[in-house]
Design an enzyme around this catalytic site. Structure first.
Site, mmCIF file in Angstrom:
data_model
loop_
_atom_site.group_PDB
_atom_site.id
_atom_site.type_symbol
_atom_site.label_atom_id
_atom_site.label_comp_id
_atom_site.label_asym_id
_atom_site.label_seq_id
_atom_site.Cartn_x
_atom_site.Cartn_y
_atom_site.Cartn_z
ATOM 1 N N ARG A 170 41.311 46.374 32.716
ATOM 2 C CA ARG A 170 41.515 45.183 33.409
ATOM 3 C C ARG A 170 41.271 44.035 32.636
ATOM 4 O O ARG A 170 40.783 42.998 33.326
ATOM 5 C CB ARG A 170 40.457 45.343 34.776
ATOM 6 C CG ARG A 170 40.694 46.443 35.592
ATOM 7 C CD ARG A 170 42.112 46.332 36.276
ATOM 8 N NE ARG A 170 42.386 47.317 37.579
ATOM 9 C CZ ARG A 170 42.667 48.731 37.246
ATOM 10 N NH1 ARG A 170 43.087 49.111 35.951
ATOM 11 N NH2 ARG A 170 42.992 49.402 38.416
ATOM 12 N N SER A 243 41.529 46.677 44.649
ATOM 13 C CA SER A 243 39.934 46.805 44.569
ATOM 14 C C SER A 243 39.407 45.589 44.132
ATOM 15 O O SER A 243 39.949 44.533 43.318
ATOM 16 C CB SER A 243 39.820 47.311 43.013
ATOM 17 O OG SER A 243 40.374 48.480 43.162
ATOM 18 N N GLU A 339 37.349 41.674 40.392
ATOM 19 C CA GLU A 339 38.522 41.854 39.679
ATOM 20 C C GLU A 339 39.498 40.716 39.860
ATOM 21 O O GLU A 339 40.031 40.206 39.031
ATOM 22 C CB GLU A 339 39.132 43.308 40.103
ATOM 23 C CG GLU A 339 40.311 43.353 39.238
ATOM 24 C CD GLU A 339 41.393 44.720 39.970
ATOM 25 O OE1 GLU A 339 40.921 45.674 39.704
ATOM 26 O OE2 GLU A 339 42.121 44.200 40.626
HETATM 27 P P1 FAD Z 1 48.530 37.170 41.380
HETATM 28 O O1 FAD Z 1 47.991 37.697 42.323
HETATM 29 O O2 FAD Z 1 49.767 35.841 41.901
HETATM 30 O O3 FAD Z 1 47.925 36.504 40.098
HETATM 31 C C1 FAD Z 1 46.944 37.285 39.480
HETATM 32 C C2 FAD Z 1 46.679 36.414 38.220
HETATM 33 O O4 FAD Z 1 47.526 36.386 37.410
HETATM 34 C C3 FAD Z 1 46.264 35.174 38.519
HETATM 35 O O5 FAD Z 1 45.380 34.786 37.442
HETATM 36 C C4 FAD Z 1 47.458 34.382 38.354
HETATM 37 O O6 FAD Z 1 47.154 32.959 37.874
HETATM 38 C C5 FAD Z 1 48.079 35.087 37.120
HETATM 39 N N1 FAD Z 1 49.464 35.144 37.095
HETATM 40 C C6 FAD Z 1 50.333 35.750 37.705
HETATM 41 N N2 FAD Z 1 51.701 35.292 37.378
HETATM 42 C C7 FAD Z 1 51.614 34.655 36.076
HETATM 43 C C8 FAD Z 1 52.332 34.522 35.353
HETATM 44 N N3 FAD Z 1 53.816 34.583 35.290
HETATM 45 N N4 FAD Z 1 52.033 33.911 34.147
HETATM 46 C C9 FAD Z 1 50.628 33.614 34.057
HETATM 47 N N5 FAD Z 1 49.807 33.912 34.725
HETATM 48 C C10 FAD Z 1 50.122 34.583 36.037
HETATM 49 N N6 FAD Z 1 45.967 46.271 40.243
HETATM 50 C C11 FAD Z 1 46.105 47.306 39.321
HETATM 51 O O7 FAD Z 1 45.792 47.128 38.230
HETATM 52 N N7 FAD Z 1 45.990 48.665 39.877
HETATM 53 C C12 FAD Z 1 46.146 48.906 41.075
HETATM 54 O O8 FAD Z 1 46.113 50.389 41.322
HETATM 55 C C13 FAD Z 1 46.218 47.921 41.928
HETATM 56 N N8 FAD Z 1 46.422 48.318 43.177
HETATM 57 C C14 FAD Z 1 46.501 47.371 44.236
HETATM 58 C C15 FAD Z 1 46.617 47.430 45.558
HETATM 59 C C16 FAD Z 1 46.809 46.705 46.474
HETATM 60 C C17 FAD Z 1 46.711 47.184 47.934
HETATM 61 C C18 FAD Z 1 46.752 45.167 46.292
HETATM 62 C C19 FAD Z 1 46.786 44.230 47.235
HETATM 63 C C20 FAD Z 1 46.374 44.910 44.789
HETATM 64 C C21 FAD Z 1 46.527 45.839 43.849
HETATM 65 N N9 FAD Z 1 46.338 45.610 42.615
HETATM 66 C C22 FAD Z 1 46.077 46.807 41.618
HETATM 67 C C23 FAD Z 1 46.104 44.399 42.099
HETATM 68 C C24 FAD Z 1 47.537 43.338 41.961
HETATM 69 O O9 FAD Z 1 48.533 44.169 42.463
HETATM 70 C C25 FAD Z 1 47.748 43.296 40.484
HETATM 71 O O10 FAD Z 1 46.800 42.504 39.836
HETATM 72 C C26 FAD Z 1 48.901 42.465 40.162
HETATM 73 O O11 FAD Z 1 49.358 42.520 38.764
HETATM 74 C C27 FAD Z 1 49.124 40.902 40.600
HETATM 75 O O12 FAD Z 1 50.303 40.641 40.669
HETATM 76 P P2 FAD Z 1 50.717 39.289 41.281
HETATM 77 O O13 FAD Z 1 51.972 38.649 41.021
HETATM 78 O O14 FAD Z 1 50.442 39.218 42.879
HETATM 79 O O15 FAD Z 1 49.744 38.052 40.552
HETATM 80 N N1 EPU Z 2 35.037 56.616 46.412
HETATM 81 C C1 EPU Z 2 33.700 56.211 47.283
HETATM 82 N N2 EPU Z 2 33.996 55.580 48.373
HETATM 83 C C2 EPU Z 2 35.470 55.335 48.720
HETATM 84 C C3 EPU Z 2 36.229 55.353 47.847
HETATM 85 C C4 EPU Z 2 36.060 56.019 46.688
HETATM 86 O O1 EPU Z 2 32.601 56.954 46.844
HETATM 87 O O2 EPU Z 2 35.448 54.564 49.797
HETATM 88 C C5 EPU Z 2 34.769 57.020 44.926
HETATM 89 C C6 EPU Z 2 35.112 58.671 45.060
HETATM 90 O O3 EPU Z 2 33.955 59.152 44.334
HETATM 91 C C7 EPU Z 2 36.178 58.563 44.046
HETATM 92 C C8 EPU Z 2 35.952 57.376 43.126
HETATM 93 O O4 EPU Z 2 35.357 56.482 44.097
HETATM 94 O O5 EPU Z 2 36.340 59.667 43.290
HETATM 95 C C9 EPU Z 2 37.331 56.759 42.553
HETATM 96 O O6 EPU Z 2 38.093 56.439 43.636
HETATM 97 P P1 EPU Z 2 39.403 55.872 43.491
HETATM 98 O O7 EPU Z 2 40.291 57.251 42.936
HETATM 99 O O8 EPU Z 2 40.064 55.430 44.865
HETATM 100 O O9 EPU Z 2 39.810 54.882 42.194
HETATM 101 P P2 EPU Z 2 38.690 53.628 42.256
HETATM 102 O O10 EPU Z 2 37.779 53.669 40.940
HETATM 103 O O11 EPU Z 2 38.239 53.152 43.242
HETATM 104 C C10 EPU Z 2 40.641 52.842 40.540
HETATM 105 C C11 EPU Z 2 41.499 51.442 40.370
HETATM 106 C C12 EPU Z 2 42.618 51.065 41.325
HETATM 107 C C13 EPU Z 2 43.435 52.554 40.849
HETATM 108 C C14 EPU Z 2 42.611 53.634 41.320
HETATM 109 C C15 EPU Z 2 43.533 54.770 40.869
HETATM 110 C C16 EPU Z 2 39.825 49.770 39.551
HETATM 111 C C17 EPU Z 2 38.732 48.629 39.856
HETATM 112 N N3 EPU Z 2 40.522 50.116 40.480
HETATM 113 O O12 EPU Z 2 40.020 52.621 41.865
HETATM 114 O O13 EPU Z 2 43.020 49.916 41.303
HETATM 115 O O14 EPU Z 2 44.561 52.170 41.728
HETATM 116 O O15 EPU Z 2 41.556 53.706 40.468
HETATM 117 O O16 EPU Z 2 43.680 54.681 39.370
HETATM 118 O O17 EPU Z 2 39.725 50.175 38.551
HETATM 119 C C18 EPU Z 2 43.261 47.654 41.803
HETATM 120 O O18 EPU Z 2 42.913 47.312 40.676
HETATM 121 O O19 EPU Z 2 43.299 46.690 42.526
HETATM 122 C C19 EPU Z 2 43.390 48.940 42.160
HETATM 123 C C20 EPU Z 2 43.508 49.520 43.518
#
Ligand code: FAD
Ligand code: EPU
Length: 347
Positions: A170, A243, A339
């Site tokens: 991240r 997250s 994050e």
């Molecule tokens: P924004 O939220 O608009 O911006 C995020 C950051 O990037 C800001 O600092 C912004 O200034 C910068 N930025 C955006 N575009 C540019 C650009 N073109 N040039 C320079 N800077 C820029 N993230 C994960 O890693 N793994 C996950 O599994 C994951 N699951 C998610 C699930 C949900 C339901 C949600 C809502 C979010 C999740 N995220 C996850 C976080 C998010 O989707 C990612 O961080 C994504 O890359 C953000 O994209 P965005 O276009 O919305 O960026």
């Molecule tokens: N867990 C709990 N309570 C909950 C949910 C999860 O205790 O309510 C515990 C469980 O033990 C589970 C563990 O957390 O085994 C991990 O949960 P999960 O697999 O959902 O993954 P996470 O660590 O919560 C991370 C990323 C996610 C990514 C998933 C899958 C971060 C900060 N988050 O979540 O990314 O999708 O793994 O790889 O690393 C994001 O960055 O926005 C995001 C959604």
């Protein structure tokens, strides 16, 4: 404000529809950039020298703590170009404004592997390198060959190779220097014969429920999409930014002490002998899953997700996040780091 070809410029713009936490913040000026060639003229405008600038994608990893007192620049450029094919490999250039999940499906439809575990992550391609998006055992850095940027420090376009981006969990150069690089496009290297990654908890079981037969990249994507849909609240239904905290990486002795006191605590080896803990587990054990303060709260579905039940201000959401971090620190001695980027005027 002066109009520039290739951009749409709006004064006093609402941002509620442009962030997935659905905070009703405003920007003094909002610029949608549809053509990269507009950047030099845009950055010559006096307002660009005078006002703070925020680059915005789809707002899925941002918390507006208040209004943005300046310019919000949104990359709305489109285009996927095949730069070259060699054997099983292809190199692609993807414009920053392309939707990430659409690009994942574009690559799957053409038989390219590498992005299937990253299906359904919201946001733009341009934001993917910022925090090195990751899920289900894969990080986007593994497929990035180069990142094209506009360097705001000197007004030049340049290309950074993957090493220069110093990607981590991240984390990247771009996250560490948030006011310098505007990402305009990303080059990917994908391969038709890349190994499928099915070791992350839950993928094999989910594949089994999809039926017999060899897994394919599309099936892995389908399995991951099902897992994600079950686990994470949908921002179209309830405002959230995924997250809200990173999983903390702590010293081995602190992890050992906590594991001794809490049997079954999830923990994974990390870099330099450190240990990665589960922030969701810590928050749930602290009794905060489903916690609510008015319209701001923690999801009852996943403890790592800050949610807007409707009409919460950025300040209220930030207040809940601080309460969670404070409680986890008091209870476990672990510091949680946000994050999403927290932006805007704090009251
Ligand atoms: P924004 O939220 O608009 O911006 C995020 C950051 O990037 C800001 O600092 C912004 O200034 C910068 N930025 C955006 N575009 C540019 C650009 N073109 N040039 C320079 N800077 C820029 N993230 C994960 O890693 N793994 C996950 O599994 C994951 N699951 C998610 C699930 C949900 C339901 C949600 C809502 C979010 C999740 N995220 C996850 C976080 C998010 O989707 C990612 O961080 C994504 O890359 C953000 O994209 P965005 O276009 O919305 O960026
Ligand atoms: N867990 C709990 N309570 C909950 C949910 C999860 O205790 O309510 C515990 C469980 O033990 C589970 C563990 O957390 O085994 C991990 O949960 P999960 O697999 O959902 O993954 P996470 O660590 O919560 C991370 C990323 C996610 C990514 C998933 C899958 C971060 C900060 N988050 O979540 O990314 O999708 O793994 O790889 O690393 C994001 O960055 O926005 C995001 C959604």
């Amino acid at each position: 404000m002066t109009q520039i070809p290739g951009c749409v410029i709006l004064d006093d713009a609402a941002l509620e529809g442009r962030n997935t936490l659905r905070v009703a913040a405003r920007a003094e000026i909002l610029v949608d950039v549809h053509d990269v060639s507009a950047l030099p003229a845009l950055f010559e405008l006096p307002a660009f020298g005078a006002l703070p600038l925020l680059v915005l994608g789809e707002g899925s990893n941002l918390l507006f703590a208040g209004d943005w007192p300046g310019i919000v620049l949104s990359m709305a450029t489109r285009g996927i170009d095949v730069l070259g094919e060699s054997g099983q490999r292809t190199r692609l250039r993807v414009a920053a404004g392309e939707n990430w999940n659409d690009f994942v499906h574009w690559s799957l439809a053409r038989g390219y592997r590498g992005l299937e575990n990253l299906v359904l992550i919201p946001g733009t391609v341009g934001a993917a390198p910022i925090q090195n998006i990751g899920a289900y055992g894969v990080e986007v850095a593994e497929t990035i060959a180069a990142v094209h940027v506009w360097d705001r420090h000197d007004g030049h376009a340049r290309v950074l190779d993957a090493t220069a981006c110093t990607f981590g969990y991240r984390d990247s150069l771009f996250k560490r220097e948030p006011d310098r690089y505007l990402i305009t496009a990303v080059d990917f290297e994908l391969a038709r014969d890349a190994p499928l990654r099915v070791d992350y908890a839950g993928i094999r079981d989910e594949l089994a429920t999809l039926g017999d037969g060899e897994p394919t990249a599309s099936r892995v994507a389908e399995a991951v999409a099902r897992l994600r849909t079950r686990k994470l609240p949908n921002p179209a239904v309830i405002g959230n930014a995924g997250s809200f905290f990173k999983n903390p990486v702590v010293a081995a002795d602190l992890a050992a002490t906590l594991s001794g006191a809490h049997a079954g605590m999830p923990a994974w080896p990390s870099v330099d002998g450190m240990v990665k803990l589960s922030a969701a587990w810590l928050i749930e054990q602290a009794g905060l899953k489903g916690y609510r303060d008015g319209a701001a709260g923690i999801s009852a579905q996943h403890a790592l997700v800050l949610v807007n039940h409707g009409g919460a201000t950025g300040a209220a959401l930030l207040g809940v996040a601080k309460h969670v971090a404070r409680t986890v620190k008091e209870r476990f001695g672990v510091v949680l780091e946000a994050e999403p980027r927290i932006v805007g005027k704090r009251s």
